[in-house]
Design an enzyme around this catalytic site. Sequence first.
Site, PDB file in Angstrom:
ATOM      1  N   LYS A  53      71.181  65.897  35.441  1.00 17.74           N
ATOM      2  CA  LYS A  53      70.013  66.308  34.642  1.00 17.74           C
ATOM      3  C   LYS A  53      68.954  66.954  35.524  1.00 17.74           C
ATOM      4  O   LYS A  53      68.410  68.014  35.201  1.00 17.74           O
ATOM      5  CB  LYS A  53      69.429  65.106  33.903  1.00 17.74           C
ATOM      6  N   ASP A 101      68.303  64.340  28.530  1.00 17.17           N
ATOM      7  CA  ASP A 101      67.891  62.992  28.907  1.00 17.17           C
ATOM      8  C   ASP A 101      68.083  62.069  27.701  1.00 17.17           C
ATOM      9  O   ASP A 101      68.589  62.488  26.660  1.00 17.17           O
ATOM     10  CB  ASP A 101      66.446  62.967  29.408  1.00 17.17           C
TER      11      ASP A 101
END
Length: 228
Positions: free
Chosen positions: A132, A150
């Site tokens: 991420k 997320d």
Amino acid sequence: MNESVQSAPKNLLKAERVAFILNRLEELYPETPVPLDHFDAYSLLVAVLLSAQCTDERVNQITPGLWALADNPYDMARVPVEKIREVIRPCGLSPQKSKAIKTLSEILVNEYHGQVPENMAALETLPGVGHKTAGVVMAQAFGHPAFPVDTHIHRLAQRWGLTSGKNVAQTEKDLKRLFPKEKWNKLHLQIIFYGREYCSARGCDGTVCEICTTCYPARKNPKKTKKA
């Protein structure tokens, strides 16, 4: 005897949901400033690393003190871990994060001439940098199409029927398939902004906010989210 029967509300089809979400988010958030204060790829990388299990607001309060200590990999590589840890302590996980910041700074100096690599695979090899974080840097520092997912985006994507993924990796694949590549970088921020303002974990259960109720007018029960 003619009795008009009111038709029950129908949930939108997936293609209709995708179109509505794109349009509505563009109306709400035509501008998408990166919520983490930064001035180059290195400062963004460190800020995103610090934001793990910490709010962006708190990171933005802490980074000026960190940049006063060192604002580039060459200087940061020379700062003792204890000093870094002292400054970033309010962010949480400071023992791991301080070591990661120092070590990744050393790696950038020794292997990349002090530059953050413009490469997803190389970024993911840096300590403290997961998929991420690497995606955020590729998208927001270098402008490459990426869709960093997320837990917040994962939750909203499930509420909006865009994925049935049990983890963020599957959700990322599903979102990339549904939305045009040129929209990814902006859209991931738009979804985060919307989630914070209207569709938070506690503020909406899939039956409250505008996007949830427009996409699923027939939904009676709260939408349970599969954990990322």
